[in-house]
Design a protein around this motif. Structure first.
Motif, PDB file in Angstrom:
ATOM      1  N   PHE B   5      21.640 -27.926  71.446  1.00  0.00           N
ATOM      2  CA  PHE B   5      21.035 -26.748  70.844  1.00  0.00           C
ATOM      3  C   PHE B   5      21.921 -26.105  69.796  1.00  0.00           C
ATOM      4  O   PHE B   5      23.131 -26.202  69.823  1.00  0.00           O
ATOM      5  CB  PHE B   5      20.705 -25.707  71.909  1.00  0.00           C
ATOM      6  N   ASN B   7      22.530 -22.399  68.589  1.00  0.00           N
ATOM      7  CA  ASN B   7      22.253 -21.045  69.081  1.00  0.00           C
ATOM      8  C   ASN B   7      21.590 -20.145  68.043  1.00  0.00           C
ATOM      9  O   ASN B   7      21.187 -19.034  68.348  1.00  0.00           O
ATOM     10  CB  ASN B   7      23.552 -20.374  69.548  1.00  0.00           C
ATOM     11  N   GLU B   8      21.510 -20.629  66.796  1.00  0.00           N
ATOM     12  CA  GLU B   8      20.963 -19.770  65.752  1.00  0.00           C
ATOM     13  C   GLU B   8      19.446 -19.835  65.652  1.00  0.00           C
ATOM     14  O   GLU B   8      18.837 -19.085  64.909  1.00  0.00           O
ATOM     15  CB  GLU B   8      21.595 -20.123  64.403  1.00  0.00           C
ATOM     16  N   PRO B  10      15.661 -19.982  67.809  1.00  0.00           N
ATOM     17  CA  PRO B  10      15.104 -19.731  69.143  1.00  0.00           C
ATOM     18  C   PRO B  10      15.156 -21.003  70.001  1.00  0.00           C
ATOM     19  O   PRO B  10      14.756 -22.078  69.555  1.00  0.00           O
ATOM     20  CB  PRO B  10      13.665 -19.315  68.856  1.00  0.00           C
ATOM     21  N   ILE B  11      15.674 -20.862  71.212  1.00  0.00           N
ATOM     22  CA  ILE B  11      15.877 -22.028  72.068  1.00  0.00           C
ATOM     23  C   ILE B  11      14.538 -22.665  72.463  1.00  0.00           C
ATOM     24  O   ILE B  11      14.416 -23.882  72.496  1.00  0.00           O
ATOM     25  CB  ILE B  11      16.673 -21.638  73.348  1.00  0.00           C
ATOM     26  N   PHE B  12      13.522 -21.826  72.700  1.00  0.00           N
ATOM     27  CA  PHE B  12      12.250 -22.415  73.154  1.00  0.00           C
ATOM     28  C   PHE B  12      11.645 -23.318  72.083  1.00  0.00           C
ATOM     29  O   PHE B  12      11.049 -24.345  72.385  1.00  0.00           O
ATOM     30  CB  PHE B  12      11.260 -21.311  73.603  1.00  0.00           C
ATOM     31  N   ILE B  13      11.865 -22.949  70.800  1.00  0.00           N
ATOM     32  CA  ILE B  13      11.347 -23.790  69.714  1.00  0.00           C
ATOM     33  C   ILE B  13      12.083 -25.126  69.703  1.00  0.00           C
ATOM     34  O   ILE B  13      11.482 -26.186  69.526  1.00  0.00           O
ATOM     35  CB  ILE B  13      11.503 -23.056  68.358  1.00  0.00           C
ATOM     36  N   ARG B  38      11.970 -26.648  86.554  1.00  0.00           N
ATOM     37  CA  ARG B  38      13.329 -26.464  87.040  1.00  0.00           C
ATOM     38  C   ARG B  38      14.228 -27.656  86.675  1.00  0.00           C
ATOM     39  O   ARG B  38      15.373 -27.486  86.286  1.00  0.00           O
ATOM     40  CB  ARG B  38      13.305 -26.251  88.555  1.00  0.00           C
ATOM     41  N   LEU B  42      17.514 -27.692  84.212  1.00  0.00           N
ATOM     42  CA  LEU B  42      18.829 -28.208  84.579  1.00  0.00           C
ATOM     43  C   LEU B  42      19.319 -29.255  83.595  1.00  0.00           C
ATOM     44  O   LEU B  42      20.485 -29.258  83.211  1.00  0.00           O
ATOM     45  CB  LEU B  42      18.789 -28.816  85.985  1.00  0.00           C
ATOM     46  N   LYS B  45      20.073 -27.331  80.493  1.00  0.00           N
ATOM     47  CA  LYS B  45      20.936 -26.180  80.739  1.00  0.00           C
ATOM     48  C   LYS B  45      20.443 -24.915  80.041  1.00  0.00           C
ATOM     49  O   LYS B  45      21.202 -24.191  79.404  1.00  0.00           O
ATOM     50  CB  LYS B  45      22.380 -26.462  80.319  1.00  0.00           C
ATOM     51  N   VAL B  46      19.151 -24.701  80.122  1.00  0.00           N
ATOM     52  CA  VAL B  46      18.625 -23.418  79.658  1.00  0.00           C
ATOM     53  C   VAL B  46      17.798 -22.796  80.773  1.00  0.00           C
ATOM     54  O   VAL B  46      17.530 -23.413  81.801  1.00  0.00           O
ATOM     55  CB  VAL B  46      17.783 -23.527  78.364  1.00  0.00           C
ATOM     56  N   ASN B  47      17.388 -21.600  80.527  1.00  0.00           N
ATOM     57  CA  ASN B  47      16.618 -20.791  81.447  1.00  0.00           C
ATOM     58  C   ASN B  47      15.219 -21.395  81.723  1.00  0.00           C
ATOM     59  O   ASN B  47      14.554 -21.815  80.794  1.00  0.00           O
ATOM     60  CB  ASN B  47      16.497 -19.465  80.705  1.00  0.00           C
ATOM     61  N   PRO B  48      14.784 -21.441  82.974  1.00  0.00           N
ATOM     62  CA  PRO B  48      13.448 -21.964  83.289  1.00  0.00           C
ATOM     63  C   PRO B  48      12.327 -21.269  82.503  1.00  0.00           C
ATOM     64  O   PRO B  48      11.347 -21.910  82.125  1.00  0.00           O
ATOM     65  CB  PRO B  48      13.292 -21.677  84.784  1.00  0.00           C
ATOM     66  N   ASN B  49      12.466 -19.973  82.227  1.00  0.00           N
ATOM     67  CA  ASN B  49      11.433 -19.261  81.453  1.00  0.00           C
ATOM     68  C   ASN B  49      11.311 -19.825  80.043  1.00  0.00           C
ATOM     69  O   ASN B  49      10.229 -19.849  79.464  1.00  0.00           O
ATOM     70  CB  ASN B  49      11.746 -17.768  81.368  1.00  0.00           C
ATOM     71  N   THR B  50      12.454 -20.233  79.490  1.00  0.00           N
ATOM     72  CA  THR B  50      12.456 -20.807  78.149  1.00  0.00           C
ATOM     73  C   THR B  50      11.697 -22.134  78.152  1.00  0.00           C
ATOM     74  O   THR B  50      10.908 -22.422  77.245  1.00  0.00           O
ATOM     75  CB  THR B  50      13.908 -21.023  77.682  1.00  0.00           C
TER      76      THR B  50
END
Lengths: 230, 125
Positions: B5, B7-8, B10-13, B38, B42, B45-50
């Motif tokens: 990723f 970081n600049e 949006p991670i979901f995109i 989930r 893992l 390594k990002v948030n499940p919501n993302t």
């Protein structure tokens, strides 16, 4: 909301540490509490964990004032470990089991095995890094509704950082929320849903992490550096 | 599966784009079951919501679908995948010609360059 902090003020030795702080933590979200050293992060976290008393304002956990109920459902990783150095790991596990109904011994044993640690090991014989990992294992082994992690990445090497992030992501109870305080933003920002910037005891920005990236066309770390340029 | 990723953005995109590439390239096969939210969290390594948000958008594009109790699957609609692939091809080729035009090379020569380069061994097939 799992946690509501309303108009919170706190002074210590006549110095205003928190000034009218209001934040909300929704259910199932990972929220980053981001601020420089001395911004008020740890004080806010201690207040939420009922380790300090508020001067004015209110803290509600699932709509109830904090106290015994909130403590039994919030799993808290303090900045410094508080483990009794003379205890063996298995004693600490027993202690947690007695103390917290939501302590999941099976999970704790598995995490301990992954770390290649023996249950008969005495805390004082462990390295600082290992003690910190053990503390994280204890905190993440609780099936809590809210995890509050105060600077979980403070002073650890990059490999340990990965371990810590992995352990957090793979072990928090489904649907639970996490509040993570840190000043090391670039390492942690991709796991955050929401960010809260705190400076000199005041909340100065609250946003969804991806919306902020989209709006500012840069990383959360960049936004933070820009805002807090010394 | 591997995710890197920036970081600049949006991670979901970025998650969405990566998964779309996995589907277009056939790494994730037609009708294949996707790892759970989930598991994907893992792996990447990002948030499940993302992950959830990224999957939600792929579902809107109809590239994946949800079976109520079984999880999420890659679409079985090969035509849809092919259409999206063609869209990607068009963009890549257009970008190529535009970039060549910017340095003063016309279409005909641009095609010649492509042929020449593809004959060289230094391009990974």
């Amino acid at each position: 909301m799992i946690l509501e902090v309303k108009n919170l003020c706190k002074s210590i030795d006549n110095k205003k540490i928190l000034d009218n702080v209001t934040i909300n933590i929704p259910e199932g979200k990972i929220v980053g509490l981001l601020g420089k050293n001395g911004a008020g992060k740890s004080t806010l976290i201690k207040l939420i964990n009922d380790l300090l008393t508020v001067d004015s304002g209110e803290i509600l956990f699932k709509g109830k004032s904090i106290g015994v109920y909130s403590k039994s459902h919030i799993s808290y990783l303090p900045e410094r470990t508080y483990l009794d150095r003379g205890m063996k790991i298995k004693d600490v596990f027993k202690y947690f089991e007695d103390f917290y109904q939501d302590f999941n011994l099976e999970k704790a044993n598995k995490l301990l095995k992954d770390l290649d640690l023996d249950k008969d090991m005495i805390i004082k014989n462990m390295s600082k890094g290992m003690r910190e990992k053990l503390q994280l294992v204890l905190v993440m082994s609780r099936d809590a509704d809210l995890y509050i992690l105060d600077e979980p990445l403070g002073g650890v090497d990059p490999a340990t950082r990965d371990y810590i992030l992995d352990t957090i992501l793979s072990n928090f109870k489904e649907g639970a929320s996490i509040l993570i305080s840190t000043h090391l933003i670039s390492d942690i920002e991709r796991i955050l849903d929401e960010v809260v910037f705190i400076d000199k005891g005041k909340i100065i920005l609250e946003s969804n992490a991806d919306s902020l990236r989209e709006k500012e066309k840069c990383s959360i770390d960049d936004v933070f550096r820009r805002l807090f340029k010394c | 599966m591997e995710f890197k990723f920036d970081n600049e953005k949006p991670i979901f995109i970025q998650v969405k784009e990566k998964l779309r590439l996995y589907i277009l390239s056939g790494y994730l096969k037609v009708g294949e079951k996707l790892p759970s939210v989930r598991e994907l969290a893992l792996i990447s390594k990002v948030n499940p919501n993302t992950i959830q948000k990224a999957l939600g958008e792929l579902e809107l594009e109809k590239l994946i679908y949800t079976e109520r109790t079984n999880g999420k699957f890659v679409t079985t609609n090969k035509i849809l995948i092919e259409n999206i692939r063609q869209e990607f091809v068009k963009n890549i080729v257009d970008n190529y010609f535009n970039s060549m035009k910017e340095i003063g090379i016309d279409k005909k020569s641009s095609i010649k360059y492509l042929q020449e380069r593809s004959n060289k061994n230094d391009i990974r097939s």
